[in-house]
Scaffold this active site. Structure first.
Site, mmCIF file in Angstrom:
data_model
loop_
_atom_site.group_PDB
_atom_site.id
_atom_site.type_symbol
_atom_site.label_atom_id
_atom_site.label_comp_id
_atom_site.label_asym_id
_atom_site.label_seq_id
_atom_site.Cartn_x
_atom_site.Cartn_y
_atom_site.Cartn_z
ATOM 1 N N HIS A 174 0.825 -1.209 0.000
ATOM 2 C CA HIS A 174 0.000 0.000 0.000
ATOM 3 C C HIS A 174 0.853 1.251 0.000
ATOM 4 O O HIS A 174 0.420 2.311 0.432
ATOM 5 C CB HIS A 174 -0.965 -0.006 1.192
HETATM 6 S S1 FES Z 1 1.993 -0.485 3.063
HETATM 7 FE FE1 FES Z 1 0.441 -1.847 3.671
HETATM 8 S S2 FES Z 1 1.603 -3.540 4.246
HETATM 9 FE FE2 FES Z 1 3.119 -2.148 3.737
#
Ligand code: FES
Ligand code: HEM
Lengths: 427, 180
Positions: free
Chosen positions: B145
């Protein structure tokens, strides 16, 4: 319906003997043969039957897979390859099961949008709707744990990300996470228990389906007009009318199913799941299965960990609350000229959220040229996801209650029969 | 217990025996449920062999400057990174003000061994393994993410709330470390 008297008459001696001891044939006859169904049901009403078929297919193919599958981190991946290559007919069973999950969700989404459009969640069907939501939630849990079993890269990191959602809960989150994983990371203990639960949950679903159908038969089916059954004129017996219609729809559905199983069995999957799980290397782009993408997009739309997780669960929870959010007295959106457009927008929103869930958040939906540094600028996926998430919640929490009070509904027919006759007169 | 029991006045006068049975049975049922629930829930917690926390030794001298080695430790990836002078400088010079989880670089390495950074390679967002490279801040970028960590493993951008964890470790000799 409950006030419909039983018309079953046992014919043979055995039937009479059984009927006096366990009236199971009477129950089946009254529920699936002589049961009065609204005579105006359209094909959107065939998906309940299709869903039962899906559950049956998953249970049978799953039990067969479990005869060959090995729930161990060192063997799970290879045991699946063995099922696909060496077990007699294993490839077929495996593709039926993995694509079956997708077909199951495809059907359940249509079934749910149907309920939403025709107001099937409103009094007296609230409990029916709630039980449906429970089934949907259990399906998500089942499919999630099933997807972990092949122990590919997507399986592994799917399990990591989803179990870690629990870790976002303040204070107790980390202990619950350890409890859930059975260790300090997703490992053997996690895989083993997921297999156990993945085997169990479909039978729990089957139990809730029984309650769902029971609730349905107490209140009776809704229909495209949203007007309740008033007299015998409004109904036809379940068999042959609904039985044959359901069967016809099932055949079409199985044709679509076959296209996937036989011609494009991996189209809905991810290549990365053909790579064995590696706890030391996350694939460059992890995404869940298509049927979870809208929720994944909601999770990623929110930059804060805890609020993102809450929003994702709230997106499911709000579906449970629907019967108490809609203030309109008219059930079917056929007669709700304003609301139906918000409904269309809602369906589009869900599809677009699904699309966003499959993209990288920083990717551009469309580009508007480049900035001074030569970086492309335009609408970012994350911003689009935020807008769509806002509409998703607004639909339930603002539009539903508000439009219901403001909207001027179209004239609703006095009865199902009247609506059907009026329609015939037009043609 | 206002109903006469067995139609006698006696039962009416003596509610306590029946009440006692109800309360005792109820309490026993609650106790039994709890006694069954505790082991049933408890069995899902880490087993004794999982809890036997392993420690590992590693020779950081094997990691070339500018490189990173990933070792498995307690089921998780452990990053052992040999930082370049420029990376160290960047880590030490970064402004803590704008950070989500401000921590000076000196708290994250051993004094005199600033070139070695040892981290648990688990994104503090939802647990993916961040990649070396692709980061705007010269450190690690999480593909899941988009959390971005700097050359000290501190969170600089994205949804992760905390810096990459520095495990408990010590230098046994000039280049040998013991983790855990
Ligand atoms: S940014 Fe969501 S797990 Fe690393
Ligand atoms: C609600 C019904 C069910 C759903 C939605 C479901 C879903 C799934 C999914 C998505 C997978 C991963 C498939 C893949 O990617 O290859 C899977 C795997 C598996 N499921 Fe199910 N399943 C269901 C019922 C069952 C049942 C009743 C069993 C019986 C034990 C079962 C046993 C298995 C096994 C052994 C696997 C691993 C093999 C494989 O991946 O194909 N499933 N399931």
């Amino acid at each position: 319906m409950s006030d419909h008297p039983s018309t079953y008459t046992p014919k043979s001696g055995i039937e009479k003997w059984l009927d006096a001891r366990l009236p199971i044939l009477r129950l089946a006859y009254d529920s699936f043969v002589d049961y009065p169904t609204p005579k105006n049901l359209n094909y959107w009403w065939t998906f309940g039957g299709i869903l039962s078929l899906c559950l049956g297919i998953q249970i049978i193919s799953g039990i067969v897979l479990a005869m060959h599958y090995v729930p161990h981190i060192d063997h799970a991946f290879d045991s699946l390859e063995r099922i696909r290559r060496d077990v007699n007919g294993g490839w077929l069973i495996q593709f039926v099961h993995s694509n079956g999950a997708s077909m199951f969700f495809f059907a359940v989404y249509i079934h749910m949008f149907r309920g939403l459009y025709y107001g099937s969640y409103k009094a007296p069907r609230e409990v029916l709707w709630l039980l449906g939501c429970v089934i949907y939630f259990l399906m998500i849990a089942t499919a999630f744990m099933g997807y972990v079993l092949p122990w590919g890269q997507m399986s592994y990191y799917g399990a990591v990300v989803i179990t870690n959602l629990i870790g976002a809960i303040p204070l107790v989150g980390p202990s619950i996470l350890t409890w859930l994983q059975g260790g300090f990371s997703v490992d053997q203990a996690t895989l083993n228990r997921f297999f156990s639960l993945h085997y169990l949950l479909p039978f729990v679903i089957a139990g809730v389906v029984v309650l769902h159908v029971w609730a349905l038969h107490v209140v009776g089916q809704n229909n495209p007009t949203g007007v309740e059954i008033k007299s015998k004129e409004d109904t036809v017996p379940f068999t042959p009318y609904a039985t044959v219609k359901d069967a016809a729809a099932m055949i079409l559905f199985l044709m679509l199913f076959s296209v996937f199983v036989f011609f494009m069995p991996d189209a809905l999957g991810h290549a990365d799941n053909y790579v064995k799980a590696n706890p030391l290397q996350t694939p460059a782009h992890i995404v869940p299965e298509w049927y979870m993408l809208p929720f994944y997009a909601i999770l990623r739309a929110i930059p804060d960990k805890l609020i993102g997780v809450i929003a994702m669960f709230a997106a499911i929870a709000v579906i449970f609350a629907l019967p108490w959010l809609d203030t309109s007295k008219v059930k079917s959106m056929r007669y709700r000229p304003v609301m139906r457009w918000f409904f269309v927008l809602f369906v589009i929103t869900c599809c677009l959220l699904g699309w966003c869930g499959g993209q990288l958040p920083e990717d551009l939906v469309f580009s508007l040229g480049t900035d001074d540094h030569g970086n492309a600028i335009g609408l970012k996926v994350v911003l689009l996801s935020q807008i769509l998430t806002a509409y998703y919640f607004a639909f339930f929490l603002i539009i539903m209650p508000w439009i219901g009070l403001k909207e001027e509904p179209l004239p609703v027919p006095a009865s199902i029969s009247e609506a059907v006759l009026a329609n015939h007169a037009k043609h | 217990m206002s109903e006469p029991v067995n139609g006698t006045v006696e039962g009416h006068d003596d509610p306590s025996r029946r009440d006692f049975i109800y309360i005792a049975a109820g309490a026993a049922a609650v106790g039994a449920v709890a006694a069954v629930a505790v082991p049933l829930i408890g069995q899902m917690n880490p087993a004794a062999d999982t809890l036997a926390l392993a420690s590992i030794e590693y020779d950081v001298g094997k990691v070339a400057e500018g490189q990173q080695v990933v070792v498995k430790w307690r089921g998780k990836p452990l990053f052992v990174r040999h930082r370049t002078a420029a990376e160290i400088q960047e880590a030490q010079g970064a402004d803590l003000g704008g950070m989500k989880d401000p921590q000076p670089d000196s708290d994250r390495v051993k004094a005199g061994k600033e070139q070695y950074l040892v981290l648990v390679g688990v994104c503090t967002h939802l647990g993916c393994v961040p990649n070396m490279g692709g980061s705007e801040f010269g450190g690690w970028f999480c593909p899941c993410h988009g959390s971005d960590y700097d050359t000290s493993g501190r969170i600089r951008k994205g949804p992760a709330p905390k810096n990459l964890e520095v495990p408990e470790y010590a230098f046994l000799s000039d280049t040998k470390i013991k983790v855990g």
